[in-house]
Design a protein around this motif. Structure first.
Motif, PDB file in Angstrom:
ATOM      1  N   SER A 165     -36.710  42.511 102.422  1.00 50.52           N
ATOM      2  CA  SER A 165     -37.098  42.792 103.506  1.00 50.52           C
ATOM      3  C   SER A 165     -38.306  42.478 104.047  1.00 50.52           C
ATOM      4  O   SER A 165     -39.297  42.677 103.614  1.00 50.52           O
ATOM      5  N   GLY A 166     -38.424  41.772 105.026  1.00 50.44           N
ATOM      6  CA  GLY A 166     -39.746  41.015 105.675  1.00 50.44           C
ATOM      7  C   GLY A 166     -39.749  39.992 104.936  1.00 50.44           C
ATOM      8  O   GLY A 166     -41.345  39.059 104.985  1.00 50.44           O
ATOM      9  N   SER A 167     -39.111  39.558 103.726  1.00 50.85           N
ATOM     10  CA  SER A 167     -39.340  37.883 103.178  1.00 50.85           C
ATOM     11  C   SER A 167     -38.546  37.057 104.139  1.00 50.85           C
ATOM     12  O   SER A 167     -37.386  37.618 103.894  1.00 50.85           O
ATOM     13  N   ILE A 168     -38.242  35.802 103.807  1.00 49.20           N
ATOM     14  CA  ILE A 168     -37.954  35.351 103.666  1.00 49.20           C
ATOM     15  C   ILE A 168     -37.185  34.270 102.652  1.00 49.20           C
ATOM     16  O   ILE A 168     -37.558  34.273 101.527  1.00 49.20           O
ATOM     17  N   VAL A 169     -35.698  34.645 102.620  1.00 49.16           N
ATOM     18  CA  VAL A 169     -34.987  34.307 101.530  1.00 49.16           C
ATOM     19  C   VAL A 169     -33.778  33.305 102.172  1.00 49.16           C
ATOM     20  O   VAL A 169     -33.398  33.328 102.942  1.00 49.16           O
ATOM     21  N   ALA A 170     -34.323  32.258 101.406  1.00 50.24           N
ATOM     22  CA  ALA A 170     -33.132  31.089 101.310  1.00 50.24           C
ATOM     23  C   ALA A 170     -32.201  30.747 101.011  1.00 50.24           C
ATOM     24  O   ALA A 170     -31.846  32.059  99.753  1.00 50.24           O
ATOM     25  N   LYS A 171     -31.364  30.097 101.166  1.00 52.55           N
ATOM     26  CA  LYS A 171     -29.567  29.823 101.797  1.00 52.55           C
ATOM     27  C   LYS A 171     -29.680  29.426  99.142  1.00 52.55           C
ATOM     28  O   LYS A 171     -29.197  30.114  99.305  1.00 52.55           O
ATOM     29  N   GLU A 172     -30.311  28.984  98.860  1.00 53.49           N
ATOM     30  CA  GLU A 172     -30.331  28.171  97.336  1.00 53.49           C
ATOM     31  C   GLU A 172     -30.590  29.931  96.308  1.00 53.49           C
ATOM     32  O   GLU A 172     -29.667  30.235  95.443  1.00 53.49           O
ATOM     33  N   SER A 173     -31.178  31.193  97.345  1.00 54.50           N
ATOM     34  CA  SER A 173     -31.271  32.369  96.593  1.00 54.50           C
ATOM     35  C   SER A 173     -29.815  32.832  96.878  1.00 54.50           C
ATOM     36  O   SER A 173     -29.522  33.639  95.556  1.00 54.50           O
ATOM     37  N   PHE A 174     -29.014  32.417  97.972  1.00 58.85           N
ATOM     38  CA  PHE A 174     -28.159  33.460  98.095  1.00 58.85           C
ATOM     39  C   PHE A 174     -27.646  32.408  97.158  1.00 58.85           C
ATOM     40  O   PHE A 174     -26.385  33.819  96.745  1.00 58.85           O
ATOM     41  N   LEU A 175     -27.245  31.291  96.864  1.00 56.45           N
ATOM     42  CA  LEU A 175     -25.965  31.015  96.382  1.00 56.45           C
ATOM     43  C   LEU A 175     -26.519  31.245  94.841  1.00 56.45           C
ATOM     44  O   LEU A 175     -25.543  32.068  94.088  1.00 56.45           O
ATOM     45  N   ASN A 176     -27.280  31.442  94.087  1.00 60.39           N
ATOM     46  CA  ASN A 176     -28.429  32.215  92.745  1.00 60.39           C
ATOM     47  C   ASN A 176     -27.792  33.490  92.376  1.00 60.39           C
ATOM     48  O   ASN A 176     -27.284  33.818  91.604  1.00 60.39           O
ATOM     49  N   HIS A 177     -27.872  34.336  93.986  1.00 62.01           N
ATOM     50  CA  HIS A 177     -27.172  35.969  93.985  1.00 62.01           C
ATOM     51  C   HIS A 177     -25.469  35.870  93.631  1.00 62.01           C
ATOM     52  O   HIS A 177     -25.438  36.724  93.025  1.00 62.01           O
ATOM     53  N   LEU A 178     -25.536  35.467  94.446  1.00 60.95           N
ATOM     54  CA  LEU A 178     -23.838  35.482  94.638  1.00 60.95           C
ATOM     55  C   LEU A 178     -22.918  34.700  93.026  1.00 60.95           C
ATOM     56  O   LEU A 178     -22.202  35.443  92.327  1.00 60.95           O
ATOM     57  N   TYR A 179     -23.585  33.963  93.077  1.00 62.96           N
ATOM     58  CA  TYR A 179     -22.974  32.866  91.898  1.00 62.96           C
ATOM     59  C   TYR A 179     -23.657  32.502  90.360  1.00 62.96           C
ATOM     60  O   TYR A 179     -22.593  32.601  89.526  1.00 62.96           O
ATOM     61  N   GLY A 180     -24.602  32.690  90.258  1.00 66.06           N
ATOM     62  CA  GLY A 180     -25.543  32.474  89.236  1.00 66.06           C
ATOM     63  C   GLY A 180     -25.738  31.118  88.403  1.00 66.06           C
ATOM     64  O   GLY A 180     -25.477  31.248  87.294  1.00 66.06           O
ATOM     65  N   GLY A 181     -25.502  29.958  89.201  1.00 66.90           N
ATOM     66  CA  GLY A 181     -25.418  29.467  89.136  1.00 66.90           C
ATOM     67  C   GLY A 181     -23.945  28.410  88.394  1.00 66.90           C
ATOM     68  O   GLY A 181     -24.161  27.046  87.641  1.00 66.90           O
ATOM     69  N   ASN A 182     -22.900  28.791  87.981  1.00 66.15           N
ATOM     70  CA  ASN A 182     -21.990  29.027  87.825  1.00 66.15           C
ATOM     71  C   ASN A 182     -20.635  29.399  88.986  1.00 66.15           C
ATOM     72  O   ASN A 182     -20.840  29.870  89.735  1.00 66.15           O
ATOM     73  N   ASP A 183     -20.295  27.477  88.876  1.00 63.93           N
ATOM     74  CA  ASP A 183     -18.952  27.233  90.083  1.00 63.93           C
ATOM     75  C   ASP A 183     -19.867  27.253  91.459  1.00 63.93           C
ATOM     76  O   ASP A 183     -19.213  28.074  92.341  1.00 63.93           O
ATOM     77  N   GLU A 184     -20.731  26.802  91.895  1.00 68.31           N
ATOM     78  CA  GLU A 184     -21.928  27.128  93.021  1.00 68.31           C
ATOM     79  C   GLU A 184     -21.040  26.762  94.436  1.00 68.31           C
ATOM     80  O   GLU A 184     -20.657  25.324  94.277  1.00 68.31           O
ATOM     81  N   PRO A 185     -20.632  26.798  95.548  1.00 65.58           N
ATOM     82  CA  PRO A 185     -19.673  26.282  95.968  1.00 65.58           C
ATOM     83  C   PRO A 185     -20.704  25.112  97.296  1.00 65.58           C
ATOM     84  O   PRO A 185     -21.995  25.388  96.870  1.00 65.58           O
ATOM     85  N   ASP A 186     -20.332  24.533  98.034  1.00 69.42           N
ATOM     86  CA  ASP A 186     -21.599  24.106  98.693  1.00 69.42           C
ATOM     87  C   ASP A 186     -21.997  25.485  99.832  1.00 69.42           C
ATOM     88  O   ASP A 186     -22.018  26.378 100.579  1.00 69.42           O
ATOM     89  N   ILE A 187     -23.039  24.979  99.415  1.00 69.17           N
ATOM     90  CA  ILE A 187     -24.915  25.605 100.378  1.00 69.17           C
ATOM     91  C   ILE A 187     -24.328  26.057 101.908  1.00 69.17           C
ATOM     92  O   ILE A 187     -25.087  27.140 102.436  1.00 69.17           O
ATOM     93  N   LYS A 188     -23.427  25.326 102.451  1.00 68.99           N
ATOM     94  CA  LYS A 188     -22.989  25.611 103.932  1.00 68.99           C
ATOM     95  C   LYS A 188     -22.157  27.137 104.042  1.00 68.99           C
ATOM     96  O   LYS A 188     -22.194  28.188 104.527  1.00 68.99           O
ATOM     97  N   ILE A 189     -21.500  27.731 102.478  1.00 65.85           N
ATOM     98  CA  ILE A 189     -20.741  28.785 103.032  1.00 65.85           C
ATOM     99  C   ILE A 189     -22.094  29.568 102.967  1.00 65.85           C
ATOM    100  O   ILE A 189     -20.727  30.576 103.570  1.00 65.85           O
ATOM    101  N   ILE A 190     -23.226  29.922 102.881  1.00 61.25           N
ATOM    102  CA  ILE A 190     -24.026  30.858 102.914  1.00 61.25           C
ATOM    103  C   ILE A 190     -23.962  31.156 104.633  1.00 61.25           C
ATOM    104  O   ILE A 190     -23.784  32.584 105.028  1.00 61.25           O
ATOM    105  N   ASP A 191     -23.754  30.270 105.452  1.00 64.70           N
ATOM    106  CA  ASP A 191     -23.977  29.889 107.019  1.00 64.70           C
ATOM    107  C   ASP A 191     -22.937  30.568 107.170  1.00 64.70           C
ATOM    108  O   ASP A 191     -23.030  31.896 107.523  1.00 64.70           O
ATOM    109  N   VAL A 192     -21.800  30.988 106.610  1.00 63.16           N
ATOM    110  CA  VAL A 192     -20.363  30.948 107.098  1.00 63.16           C
ATOM    111  C   VAL A 192     -20.453  32.882 106.733  1.00 63.16           C
ATOM    112  O   VAL A 192     -20.435  33.583 106.901  1.00 63.16           O
TER     113      VAL A 192
END
Length: 246
Positions: A165-192
């Protein structure tokens, strides 16, 4: 909560994975100390759970290298070595907790959750931003006291935002948090995911909790609420960013 498990014993890994997944953790597993060292340097894990006996080195050396490299990930040693000297050496090198095998699943889960909370500067399992409360023990989100039903991905996104909270979280960080670098989908999925999450929170009466920072990512903040620093991923001064612990 994202956890890296370091162990090469198949039976032990199965038991530990069962205990950790019961906490809702996103779990990654490696067998060697070198893999653990490289991943922990590159990615932002919430905790590292490690055996002391590894095929390429011992856990002590991994702890030493991580701390020498200023990697502050909380480390819980999980080992059948129960003599006091083993615990003392692990703690002296920078381990944060030590649990002997065999262990109780509930105790391991509780220790990991407590370890992560302490590393984020949280003394409680719940984080409140305005009318929205996230409970990290139960993985439940409420608005005005009523449960908001989120998917696992939606909850993980909100969890990461609240912890930072209070810090900007990049979309790449969300992908890494959700998928851990394994079979990551397109980054646009974060917007969805964020769009659906926003809709659910708004329908529950939370208003627009999540703010888009165009070209950079997303941020949550609650101006005017009491604030607590949230650990190594946070900027050093969050006194104006508004995180309330409830």
């Amino acid at each position: 909560m994202r956890v890296l498990l370091v162990d090469n014993d198949v039976q032990a890994v199965t038991t530990t994975q069962r205990a950790l997944k019961s906490t809702g953790a996103v779990l990654e597993h490696v067998e060697t100390g070198e893999e653990a060292f490289q991943l922990a340097k590159r990615y932002d894990y919430d905790a590292l759970v490690m055996d002391l006996i590894l095929p390429d080195t011992d856990g002590y050396e991994v702890i030493r290298r991580l701390r020498w490299s200023s990697v502050g990930v909380p480390i819980l040693v999980l080992s059948s070595l129960t003599r006091p000297q083993a615990k003392v050496k692990a703690f002296s090198l920078g381990a944060d907790d030590f649990l002997a095998r065999p262990f109780d699943d509930a105790e391991l889960g509780a220790r990991i959750q407590a370890l992560v909370r302490r590393s984020k500067g949280l003394s409680h399992s719940r984080i409140g931003l305005g009318s929205t409360v996230l409970d990290m023990d139960s993985n439940i989100v409420t608005v005005h006291g009523k449960t908001v039903h989120l998917t696992e991905k939606e909850y993980r996104i909100l969890e990461l935002l609240f912890l930072r909270s209070g810090s900007i979280v990049a979309k790449e960080s969300f992908l890494n948090h959700l998928y851990g670098g394994n079979d990551e989908p397109d980054i646009k999925i974060i917007d969805v995911f964020v769009c659906k999450l926003r809709r659910k929170l708004s329908q529950a009466g939370a208003g627009d909790v999540i703010t888009t920072v165009w070209g950079r990512g997303y941020i949550v903040r609650d101006v005017g609420a009491a604030t607590h620093a949230l650990g190594r991923a946070m900027p050093p001064d969050l006194s104006s960013q508004g995180v309330a612990l409830v």
